[in-house]
Design an enzyme around this catalytic site. Sequence first.
Site, PDB file in Angstrom:
ATOM      1  N   HIS A 169      -0.477  -9.815  -0.963  1.00 27.06           N
ATOM      2  CA  HIS A 169       0.153  -9.291  -2.176  1.00 27.06           C
ATOM      3  C   HIS A 169       1.591  -8.924  -1.850  1.00 27.06           C
ATOM      4  CE1 HIS A 169      -0.634  -5.482  -0.092  1.00 27.06           C
ATOM      5  NE2 HIS A 169      -1.823  -5.984   0.142  1.00 27.06           N
ATOM      6  N   LYS A 180      -7.078   4.879   5.732  1.00 25.34           N
ATOM      7  CA  LYS A 180      -5.716   4.619   6.212  1.00 25.34           C
ATOM      8  C   LYS A 180      -4.904   5.921   6.245  1.00 25.34           C
ATOM      9  CE  LYS A 180      -5.278  -0.090   4.329  1.00 25.34           C
ATOM     10  NZ  LYS A 180      -4.496  -0.960   3.405  1.00 25.34           N
ATOM     11  N   THR A 202       0.802  -1.233   0.000  1.00 28.03           N
ATOM     12  CA  THR A 202       0.000   0.000   0.000  1.00 28.03           C
ATOM     13  C   THR A 202       0.830   1.277   0.000  1.00 28.03           C
ATOM     14  OG1 THR A 202      -1.886  -1.070   1.058  1.00 28.03           O
ATOM     15  CG2 THR A 202      -1.710   1.314   1.317  1.00 28.03           C
ATOM     16  N   HIS A 216      -8.119  -8.813   2.257  1.00 21.79           N
ATOM     17  CA  HIS A 216      -7.196  -9.543   3.125  1.00 21.79           C
ATOM     18  C   HIS A 216      -7.923 -10.567   3.992  1.00 21.79           C
ATOM     19  CE1 HIS A 216      -3.178  -7.972   2.564  1.00 21.79           C
ATOM     20  NE2 HIS A 216      -3.635  -6.730   2.549  1.00 21.79           N
ATOM     21  N   ARG A 266      -1.630   6.239   5.746  1.00 19.80           N
ATOM     22  CA  ARG A 266      -0.678   6.290   4.639  1.00 19.80           C
ATOM     23  C   ARG A 266      -1.368   6.575   3.302  1.00 19.80           C
ATOM     24  NH1 ARG A 266      -0.804   0.971   6.719  1.00 19.80           N
ATOM     25  NH2 ARG A 266      -1.454  -0.691   5.277  1.00 19.80           N
TER      26      ARG A 266
END
Length: 545
Positions: free
Chosen positions: A484, A163, A80, A308, A165
């Site tokens: 991933h 999120k 990510t 996920h 980030r």
Amino acid sequence: MKKILLLLIISLSTSTQAQKTQKEVQTQRPKLVIGIVVDQMKMEYLYRFYDDFSSNGFKRLMNNGYTFQNMHYNYMPTYTAPGHASIYTGTTPAMHGIVSNEWFSRSSGKDIYCTDDESVKTIGDGKEDEGKMSPKNLLTTTITDELRLATNFKGKVIGMSIKDRGAILPAGHFANWAFWYSKTGAFISSSFYGEKLPDWVTQFNNEKNYLPYITKGWNLLKPITTYNESLSDDNPYEGKLNGVKPVFPYNLKDMYEKKDAGIIKSTPFGNDLLVDFAKKAIEKEELGKDNSTDFLTVSFSSTDYIGHILGPRSIELQDTYLRLDQTIADFLIYLDTNVGKNNYLLFLTADHAGAENVNYLRDKKYNVRNVDPSEIKASLKKHSIDTFGENLILNYSSFNLLFNREIIKAKELDLVKVKQSFKEFLMTQEHVKRVYTEEEILASTGSDYHLDFIAKGYDPTQSGDLIILDKPGYIEYGETGTSHGTTYSYDTHVPCIFYGWNIKKGETHDKKEITQIAPTIAQKIKIAMPNGTESKVLLEVLDKK
């Protein structure tokens, strides 16, 4: 004489008008640029769920915009934080420095989170550690930074995501604000951006806009027969959602009472709440209302949480995308009304894609398996003790293996021979396809396809002594859901659609790279490119209509 004066006046007038027209052409920009990133979205989802989408969401973008059918990430690891950074900087982790979501720092001896910043504090109703964030670890500028510079800081930049980030990295170093979601149910920020939240954010938070979604619960959007592109409900490849058996309907109110408002992250309503917030930002910050181009970055995170936990073949994931389709349709109508159909430039892509669940593939007779990272660490430790009489492993995470060089030096071991020993050992492991040393990575010429990916994701000041590439289909993760991170197409192939201002309809199947997006936008709106970009552009959306 009068004729000469008249001709002179006409000539000067024509020249002035030509200069004015030329200046207008040179500075022509949209009122607002919107960057949408859908976390963990595979290009394949646009194909698989196409028939179930409405005509006003994804289909509107695909049918009226320009679709890059073969867009890929060009480095490893496909996570990510590096994904968001690469989209907006136009370069790879080797240059922008965001080499993972978190990584082990040899100098500090501890893990570093991609946006950690102990020098700032939480702004808003969030936990103390939730807001100690900034873009300080990002080493290059972003396209959003360059817009701020190009407009003499008159154009606004706002980043937002569930999120941290996903909000901070796209917004860059010079953003007016970046906002992310707290477990308290509030959108928060950090003192990097300001000393207090804007009043409209505080008001939005006080309204507790997440509660109606939680109270309503999560049931299927459409009849169960619609979901024939997915496996059955409660299949063996799904994990538990907030501790609950993965079966519709979900009582979100019960989950909320047992946990906190963070439970909305792993439901489709995290996406809805984010768009509610985006609309409010456009309204209150007056984005797209003056002659200075603004930039809004919106990153949908709920798709990643659900992928996920429940995997790419779950009904929950399909339902999430069908709902996101409606959310995007609603957002486009809002933009048409409040910014103007021809006044905004929008692109949609993803920060990475994702693998199939390994056990699902295995049950279909593909000889692959999931590998628990703790299993890898244990085998490395055993090899070290058996070979060198001591554990030389400092850290193993995100495919990076770091050695304890102090112990190696104290035992007077040859680091090169240590690396070779571990490389040979790892190549005997069932899941390993390749192992590369730091020296091999830095000497990469691009002739080895996978090594080239690794080199573009490698920073010698932050990355490992050895990098491991698993075999196709194998995954370092649990038995349910998915993950991933590799160089393979199931992790690299993502959607990329440009839509709106001066974008012609069309599509291409030529292979493109994610790092082409930022310099393309720079060329499109006539501003400087981010300072670390490789400057390769998507010519298809730069051609005039």
